[in-house]
Enzyme design. Structure first.
Site, PDB file in Angstrom:
ATOM      1  N   CYS A  68     -19.854  -5.203   0.311  1.00 50.03           N
ATOM      2  CA  CYS A  68     -18.432  -5.523   0.442  1.00 50.03           C
ATOM      3  C   CYS A  68     -18.026  -5.659   1.910  1.00 50.03           C
ATOM      4  CB  CYS A  68     -17.606  -4.420  -0.234  1.00 50.03           C
ATOM      5  SG  CYS A  68     -15.825  -4.685  -0.151  1.00 50.03           S
ATOM      6  N   CYS A  71     -14.798  -2.560   4.061  1.00 51.28           N
ATOM      7  CA  CYS A  71     -14.994  -1.443   4.990  1.00 51.28           C
ATOM      8  C   CYS A  71     -16.160  -1.753   5.922  1.00 51.28           C
ATOM      9  CB  CYS A  71     -15.277  -0.149   4.241  1.00 51.28           C
ATOM     10  SG  CYS A  71     -13.849   0.524   3.364  1.00 51.28           S
ATOM     11  N   CYS A 145     -11.846   0.928  -6.162  1.00 47.07           N
ATOM     12  CA  CYS A 145     -11.870   0.953  -4.694  1.00 47.07           C
ATOM     13  C   CYS A 145     -11.521   2.360  -4.239  1.00 47.07           C
ATOM     14  CB  CYS A 145     -10.872  -0.044  -4.110  1.00 47.07           C
ATOM     15  SG  CYS A 145     -10.810   0.010  -2.293  1.00 47.07           S
ATOM     16  N   GLU A 293      14.489  -9.536  12.202  1.00 42.94           N
ATOM     17  CA  GLU A 293      13.249  -9.898  11.510  1.00 42.94           C
ATOM     18  C   GLU A 293      13.356 -11.361  11.099  1.00 42.94           C
ATOM     19  OE1 GLU A 293       9.916 -10.475   9.563  1.00 42.94           O
ATOM     20  OE2 GLU A 293      10.248  -8.541  10.549  1.00 42.94           O
ATOM     21  N   ASP A 341       7.592  -3.911  16.776  1.00 43.83           N
ATOM     22  CA  ASP A 341       6.463  -3.764  15.847  1.00 43.83           C
ATOM     23  C   ASP A 341       6.039  -5.152  15.384  1.00 43.83           C
ATOM     24  OD1 ASP A 341       4.516  -2.834  14.171  1.00 43.83           O
ATOM     25  OD2 ASP A 341       5.877  -2.137  12.611  1.00 43.83           O
ATOM     26  N   CYS A 367      -0.662  -3.276  15.903  1.00 49.51           N
ATOM     27  CA  CYS A 367      -1.884  -3.149  15.103  1.00 49.51           C
ATOM     28  C   CYS A 367      -3.053  -3.834  15.786  1.00 49.51           C
ATOM     29  CB  CYS A 367      -1.665  -3.735  13.703  1.00 49.51           C
ATOM     30  SG  CYS A 367      -1.220  -5.476  13.700  1.00 49.51           S
TER      31      CYS A 367
END
Length: 416
Positions: A68, A71, A145, A293, A341, A367
């Site tokens: 997979c 991960c 999962c 936004e 953000d 992120c």
């Protein structure tokens, strides 16, 4: 042809790097110092076997890990994993010539991911449901999962398969996003196209059989049996179908905690790239907030949540593309603090306006370490001090990392 190589170091995406005659070779799911057998595909390689293992290797807990692409780091012992993620951020900031104290990595996985996106494909006569293999469109079929929230672990693949069965006629590739909310599962399907009335009726029946809170196609709500509410501070928000949501509940709470702590003395805060308001709603418990936004639906959802939540201070909303129309200096100067953000690409246009403003406090949530460093460097160059850098690991078992940066500068007030 198979060959044996030694892994020298890890890259930012978690791949091991071996030095080949024609340059570096990237090998997934290996560790520095390991001797491995690989099969090359250009500058990337497929891992055939681990011949000499690192003492930092451990057995992955997921049976699908080897195939997979979801991960990348389950083979790392916890201490090594944390140090690698922390050091990657240190290296990224140094490349941007930023020297700042970086706090210890915070584990914000909590109960697990509250949203998963499963793929339904028809490469042959059969329907295949699961995640994609690394660097491939091949589907790795899964029954569960283990990094998802308990309610999603097994139910998400079952829901995706049931939706796929109902929509398999045209054999179109489908992406099915399933979110766990306070009132049940919220499902949004991408890739199908416009629905005919019989298809809609069959999906309405399916939503009832699966007890979904809401089912939509490309954000077009087919049926909402219960508003799919997500709790944010004191408020409950019903996000638009398919809209952005922090990966884990604990991740959102952790990020919001640092944001509200930094803005504790601010009376008026601008929350830019506000989404549906995970920061705005918590900030509004003590300060007036202006939330901006691009997505109008998110602003409508935030406004409804504010109106339904007693005890909050004034919250105003604005639907605006901050990439093309960032808040300008005169607008920014009305605020005691600005929270950013942005998506992974960062907020360069908005940061350039902040750099020439008088805003004393900027809280940057990102992120992506590289765009965080780029934007922070712009602010530091204009006189801000990067007081804190806090890595928050809500994307556990992946190379992704959330970063909170707190930047301040002294603003001289004019005498009257």
């Amino acid at each position: 042809m198979a060959e044996q190589v030694t892994i020298k170091r890890l890259g930012a995406k978690g791949d091991g790097i071996a030095e080949g005659g024609s340059g570096p070779v990237f090998v997934p799911k290996v560790l520095p110092g390991e001797t491995v057998t690989i099969e090359r595909d250009g500058s990337h390689a497929r891992l055939v076997s681990v011949d000499v293992a690192s003492p930092e290797r451990e057995t992955p807990f997921c049976p699908y890990f080897d195939e997979c692409g979801g991960c990348a780091t389950q083979h790392m012992k916890h201490g090594f994993y944390q140090a690698w993620k922390h050091d990657t951020l240190v290296h990224t900031l140094r490349q941007a010539r930023i020297e700042a104290p970086i706090e210890p990595l915070i584990d914000a996985h909590g109960d697990g991911r509250r949203r998963v996106t499963l793929h339904v494909r028809f490469p042959d006569r059969a329907m295949h449901v699961g995640f994609m293999a690394p660097r491939s469109h091949q589907i790795v079929e899964i029954a569960f999962c283990p990094i998802a929230e308990p309610g999603l672990k097994e139910q998400a693949p079952a829901i995706a398969r049931a939706v796929g069965e109902h929509l398999k006629g045209p054999r179109k590739p489908l992406d099915i996003q399933i979110t766990a909310t306070q009132t049940g599962f919220d499902v949004d399907v991408r890739g199908y196209g416009p629905l005919k009335d019989p298809d809609r009726l069959r999906l309405i029946d399916l939503a009832a059989n699966l007890d979904l809170s809401r089912l939509s196609i490309h954000g077009d709500v087919i049926v909402e049996r219960r508003p799919p509410a997500v709790v944010m501070g004191r408020a409950a928000v019903v996000p638009p179908a398919g809209s952005f949501l922090q990966a884990t509940k604990l991740g959102e709470e952790t990020l919001a905690g640092f944001v509200t702590e930094a803005c504790a003395r601010a009376k008026r805060v601008a929350d830019l790239f506000a989404g549906t308001g995970p920061f705005s709603l918590r900030l509004a418990e003590k300060a007036d907030v202006h939330a901006v936004e691009f997505d109008k639906g998110s602003m409508v959802a935030l406004d409804k949540a504010v109106r339904a939540t007693p005890g909050l201070r004034r919250v105003t909303t604005e639907a605006r593309d901050l990439f093309r129309r960032p808040l300008l200096t005169p607008e920014l100067n009305a605020f005691d603090a600005v929270v950013l953000d942005p998506p992974r690409v960062g907020a360069e246009a908005q940061v350039k306006q902040l750099a020439v403003s008088k805003v004393p406090l900027v809280v940057s949530v990102s992120c992506d370490g590289a765009t965080f460093a780029r934007d922070a460097a712009i602010l530091i160059g204009s006189g801000y001090r990067l007081e804190r850098v806090i890595p928050v690991d809500q994307f556990k078992h992946s190379p992704h990392l959330e970063v909170v940066g707190i930047l301040r500068r002294d603003v001289v007030k004019k005498r009257r």
